[in-house]
Design a protein around this motif. Sequence first.
Motif, PDB file in Angstrom:
ATOM      1  N   LEU A  88       0.814  -1.208   0.000  1.00  0.00           N
ATOM      2  CA  LEU A  88       0.000   0.000   0.000  1.00  0.00           C
ATOM      3  C   LEU A  88       0.853   1.266   0.000  1.00  0.00           C
ATOM      4  N   ILE A  89       1.949   1.257   0.736  1.00  0.00           N
ATOM      5  CA  ILE A  89       2.808   2.441   0.850  1.00  0.00           C
ATOM      6  C   ILE A  89       3.356   2.879  -0.511  1.00  0.00           C
ATOM      7  N   ASN A  90       3.366   1.948  -1.486  1.00  0.00           N
ATOM      8  CA  ASN A  90       3.893   2.261  -2.820  1.00  0.00           C
ATOM      9  C   ASN A  90       2.793   2.515  -3.849  1.00  0.00           C
ATOM     10  N   MET A  91       1.531   2.490  -3.433  1.00  0.00           N
ATOM     11  CA  MET A  91       0.419   2.718  -4.357  1.00  0.00           C
ATOM     12  C   MET A  91       0.168   4.218  -4.488  1.00  0.00           C
ATOM     13  N   LYS A  92       0.969   4.872  -5.313  1.00  0.00           N
ATOM     14  CA  LYS A  92       0.945   6.332  -5.398  1.00  0.00           C
ATOM     15  C   LYS A  92      -0.403   6.868  -5.872  1.00  0.00           C
ATOM     16  N   ASP A  93      -1.025   6.185  -6.837  1.00  0.00           N
ATOM     17  CA  ASP A  93      -2.306   6.657  -7.357  1.00  0.00           C
ATOM     18  C   ASP A  93      -3.389   6.599  -6.276  1.00  0.00           C
ATOM     19  N   LEU A  94      -3.419   5.502  -5.536  1.00  0.00           N
ATOM     20  CA  LEU A  94      -4.415   5.354  -4.472  1.00  0.00           C
ATOM     21  C   LEU A  94      -4.192   6.384  -3.367  1.00  0.00           C
ATOM     22  N   ILE A  95      -2.935   6.578  -3.000  1.00  0.00           N
ATOM     23  CA  ILE A  95      -2.622   7.554  -1.947  1.00  0.00           C
ATOM     24  C   ILE A  95      -3.023   8.959  -2.382  1.00  0.00           C
ATOM     25  N   GLU A  96      -2.749   9.300  -3.656  1.00  0.00           N
ATOM     26  CA  GLU A  96      -3.141  10.613  -4.159  1.00  0.00           C
ATOM     27  C   GLU A  96      -4.657  10.756  -4.197  1.00  0.00           C
ATOM     28  N   GLU A  97      -5.346   9.701  -4.610  1.00  0.00           N
ATOM     29  CA  GLU A  97      -6.809   9.728  -4.670  1.00  0.00           C
ATOM     30  C   GLU A  97      -7.422   9.996  -3.294  1.00  0.00           C
ATOM     31  N   ARG A  98      -6.837   9.356  -2.252  1.00  0.00           N
ATOM     32  CA  ARG A  98      -7.432   9.448  -0.922  1.00  0.00           C
ATOM     33  C   ARG A  98      -6.965  10.673  -0.138  1.00  0.00           C
ATOM     34  N   ASP A 139     -12.494   1.006   3.180  1.00  0.00           N
ATOM     35  CA  ASP A 139     -12.683  -0.009   2.146  1.00  0.00           C
ATOM     36  C   ASP A 139     -11.383  -0.691   1.731  1.00  0.00           C
ATOM     37  N   ILE A 140     -10.266  -0.248   2.283  1.00  0.00           N
ATOM     38  CA  ILE A 140      -8.972  -0.763   1.824  1.00  0.00           C
ATOM     39  C   ILE A 140      -8.769  -2.249   2.111  1.00  0.00           C
ATOM     40  N   PRO A 141      -9.104  -2.764   3.305  1.00  0.00           N
ATOM     41  CA  PRO A 141      -8.916  -4.211   3.519  1.00  0.00           C
ATOM     42  C   PRO A 141      -9.626  -5.066   2.470  1.00  0.00           C
ATOM     43  N   ALA A 142     -10.838  -4.676   2.102  1.00  0.00           N
ATOM     44  CA  ALA A 142     -11.580  -5.434   1.092  1.00  0.00           C
ATOM     45  C   ALA A 142     -11.072  -5.158  -0.313  1.00  0.00           C
ATOM     46  N   LYS A 143     -10.613  -3.920  -0.544  1.00  0.00           N
ATOM     47  CA  LYS A 143     -10.221  -3.520  -1.901  1.00  0.00           C
ATOM     48  C   LYS A 143      -8.876  -4.080  -2.316  1.00  0.00           C
ATOM     49  N   ILE A 144      -7.891  -4.019  -1.423  1.00  0.00           N
ATOM     50  CA  ILE A 144      -6.553  -4.470  -1.835  1.00  0.00           C
ATOM     51  C   ILE A 144      -6.070  -5.687  -1.052  1.00  0.00           C
ATOM     52  N   GLY A 145      -6.864  -6.138  -0.088  1.00  0.00           N
ATOM     53  CA  GLY A 145      -6.486  -7.344   0.653  1.00  0.00           C
ATOM     54  C   GLY A 145      -6.576  -8.583  -0.227  1.00  0.00           C
ATOM     55  N   ILE A 146      -5.804  -9.600   0.125  1.00  0.00           N
ATOM     56  CA  ILE A 146      -5.745 -10.845  -0.646  1.00  0.00           C
ATOM     57  C   ILE A 146      -6.142 -12.000   0.264  1.00  0.00           C
ATOM     58  N   ASP A 147      -7.012 -12.869  -0.218  1.00  0.00           N
ATOM     59  CA  ASP A 147      -7.397 -14.031   0.571  1.00  0.00           C
ATOM     60  C   ASP A 147      -6.360 -15.137   0.399  1.00  0.00           C
ATOM     61  N   VAL A 148      -5.778 -15.570   1.523  1.00  0.00           N
ATOM     62  CA  VAL A 148      -4.819 -16.680   1.498  1.00  0.00           C
ATOM     63  C   VAL A 148      -5.315 -17.739   2.486  1.00  0.00           C
ATOM     64  N   ASP A 149      -5.957 -18.767   1.968  1.00  0.00           N
ATOM     65  CA  ASP A 149      -6.502 -19.843   2.805  1.00  0.00           C
ATOM     66  C   ASP A 149      -7.399 -19.320   3.925  1.00  0.00           C
ATOM     67  N   GLY A 150      -8.227 -18.329   3.588  1.00  0.00           N
ATOM     68  CA  GLY A 150      -9.180 -17.810   4.553  1.00  0.00           C
ATOM     69  C   GLY A 150      -8.689 -16.630   5.361  1.00  0.00           C
TER      70      GLY A 150
END
Length: 260
Positions: free
Chosen positions: A59-69, A89-100
Amino acid sequence: MKIAISGKGGVGKTTLVACLSKYFTGKGNMVIAVDADPDANLATALGLDYKKALEIIPLINMKDLIEERTGARPGGYGSYFKLNPKVSDIPAKIGIDVDGVRLLVAGTIRAGGSGCYCPENVMLKSLFRHLVINQKEVVILDMEAGIEHLGRGTCENMDMLIIVIEPGLRSIQTANTVKKMSEDLGIKKLYIVVNKVKSEEEEKLIRENLEGFKVLGIMPYSDSVRESDLKNYSPCDSDSNFAAKIEEIALKLKEFMVKE
């Protein structure tokens, strides 16, 4: 439970984060595991394929998202930006499901003077605050190796801080330093997990030098766990004795949350 796990590099803190996350998920809990270490490897510890893990952008490197927010581009100077950006909304938006387990690769708050007061840091601090205060899931943070992150307020408001150490006086010295810093931050629940213990003599010696600490668990040294890192599979099911110790720690955490 909102748990931050810290320790020097190589002591096994990421392994503990991964295995506790998988344990609580297996017991029916919703878990968000946050990788707040710049040397991000929680994904592979959870069992994600190594090549897929390399594709994850923190997330720290997502410049577009950081600028948007925040309204400001990371790396810019003299710009105004929002101090309370939307992060719910970030946990749902950029989070990844790994075995639950919901994995969120956040990166760490960057240093710089008294702490870089910049859009990316404001974004991360807002996210950590949201995870602690508003999320109902179990949240476990894999912190940056070392103790510098404590000075940046990364784990403020967490329910508890767990320090993972190895047998040895240098690790105990680090634990004492972390204890002092955590007290200054108002973190009242501080626990120790000792990892890679090879003998009863080692366990005895380290317990004798941990006066004033609450020891959650003593983890055995495991060739199977070490091999899991070499062969890229999750260590959590690689050794039944190791898994039993993880369960003991998880049960103690739940007990301490109720009692304290």
